[in-house]
Design a protein around this motif. Structure first.
Motif, short mmCIF file in Angstrom:
data_model
loop_
_atom_site.label_atom_id
_atom_site.label_comp_id
_atom_site.label_asym_id
_atom_site.label_seq_id
_atom_site.Cartn_x
_atom_site.Cartn_y
_atom_site.Cartn_z
N THR A 79 -69.22 98.60 -69.51
CA THR A 79 -69.84 97.86 -68.42
C THR A 79 -70.02 96.37 -68.74
O THR A 79 -69.87 95.52 -67.86
N PHE A 84 -66.69 96.65 -66.10
CA PHE A 84 -66.69 97.66 -65.05
C PHE A 84 -68.07 97.74 -64.40
O PHE A 84 -69.09 97.65 -65.08
N GLU A 85 -68.08 97.94 -63.10
CA GLU A 85 -69.34 98.20 -62.41
C GLU A 85 -69.82 99.58 -62.82
O GLU A 85 -69.01 100.52 -62.89
N ASP A 88 -68.54 102.58 -61.07
CA ASP A 88 -67.14 102.96 -61.28
C ASP A 88 -66.93 103.62 -62.64
O ASP A 88 -65.79 103.85 -63.05
N VAL A 89 -68.02 103.92 -63.33
CA VAL A 89 -67.93 104.52 -64.67
C VAL A 89 -68.37 105.98 -64.59
O VAL A 89 -69.39 106.31 -63.98
N ASN A 219 -58.25 102.21 -61.50
CA ASN A 219 -59.21 101.17 -61.84
C ASN A 219 -60.60 101.74 -62.13
O ASN A 219 -61.61 101.28 -61.64
N VAL A 220 -60.64 102.75 -62.98
CA VAL A 220 -61.93 103.34 -63.33
C VAL A 220 -62.00 103.56 -64.82
O VAL A 220 -61.00 103.55 -65.52
N ALA A 221 -63.22 103.76 -65.31
CA ALA A 221 -63.43 104.08 -66.72
C ALA A 221 -64.09 105.43 -66.80
O ALA A 221 -64.98 105.74 -66.02
#
Length: 222
Positions: A79, A84-85, A88-89, A219-221
């Motif tokens: 983050t 990353f927002e 979105d994690v 586009n994610v973690a």
């Protein structure tokens, strides 16, 4: 032989791996898109848990071990450093939300100290003895933000040991370092129970309750 760097590097989803430098005790993160470092070396180092595996791993000539020694839950790296927002994690935990990681026991300390003696690697051993503190702090942060709806967390609804007892898996858990397919199924159950809650979010697409299939967006973690 099972590691195919070219396949991993071509994957559109970027993979970040954490390792710990044995001499400095600092965590380092490497991207699968970084071709200046051998991907096989990074993967072997990131899986090198001190006292459990019997091989030494090196990256550019320096001795490395599992990044979880310093950052067991790299939520803040994802983050804050990667940007990353939190929404979105997706954090996946092997323990329930009531779990508190205990300090290393005497047996574990002996196992860790054997390949990496305290006198030779003082920084690493200091961090090993504090791993439970780091884990508990990071776990509490993720749990708190998940409760507030700021991020996403998948965790078993009950402790792994209690569920294992219910499923008659106690013999498998008598060795604290052992793993099995049954243990993995505990995590799969938790994930399936949670996926429907996040199927509407933008990092899950093509989710099918009937077929139990889903695709993770790039586009994610997690």
């Amino acid at each position: 032989e099972l590691i195919r760097p070219s396949v991993i590097r071509k994957n559109p989803i970027e993979l970040w791996m954490g390792v710990t430098d044995v001499e400095t005790g600092r965590v380092e993160f490497y991207s699968s898109k970084d071709e200046s470092v051998g991907l096989r070396d990074i993967l072997l180092a990131s899986a090198n848990i001190p006292g459990i595996v019997d091989y030494k791993s090196y990256i550019n000539g320096r001795l490395k071990v599992d990044g979880g020694v310093v950052q067991p839950i790299p939520y803040e790296f994802v983050t804050q450093t990667l940007g990353f927002e939190p929404r979105d994690v997706l954090t996946i935990s092997s323990q329930d939300n009531e779990y508190v990681d205990p300090p290393l026991g005497f047996k574990a300390k002996l196992l860790f100290n054997r390949p990496y003696p305290t006198k030779k690697y003082p920084e690493l051993n200091i961090l090993l003895h504090r791993t439970h503190e780091t884990y508990n702090r990071c776990a509490e942060l993720v749990r708190r933000e998940a409760l507030l709806g700021k991020t996403n967390l998948i965790a078993p609804s009950v402790s792994v040991r209690k569920l294992a007892e219910k499923l008659s898996l106690v013999p498998m858990l008598n060795n604290e370092f052992s793993m099995s397919m049954e243990y993995a199924q505990v995590g799969q159950l938790a994930a399936k129970n949670y996926l429907h809650k996040i199927s509407h979010k933008r990092f899950i697409k093509n989710y099918s309750t009937d077929q139990k299939t889903y695709t993770i967006r790039n586009n994610v973690a997690s």
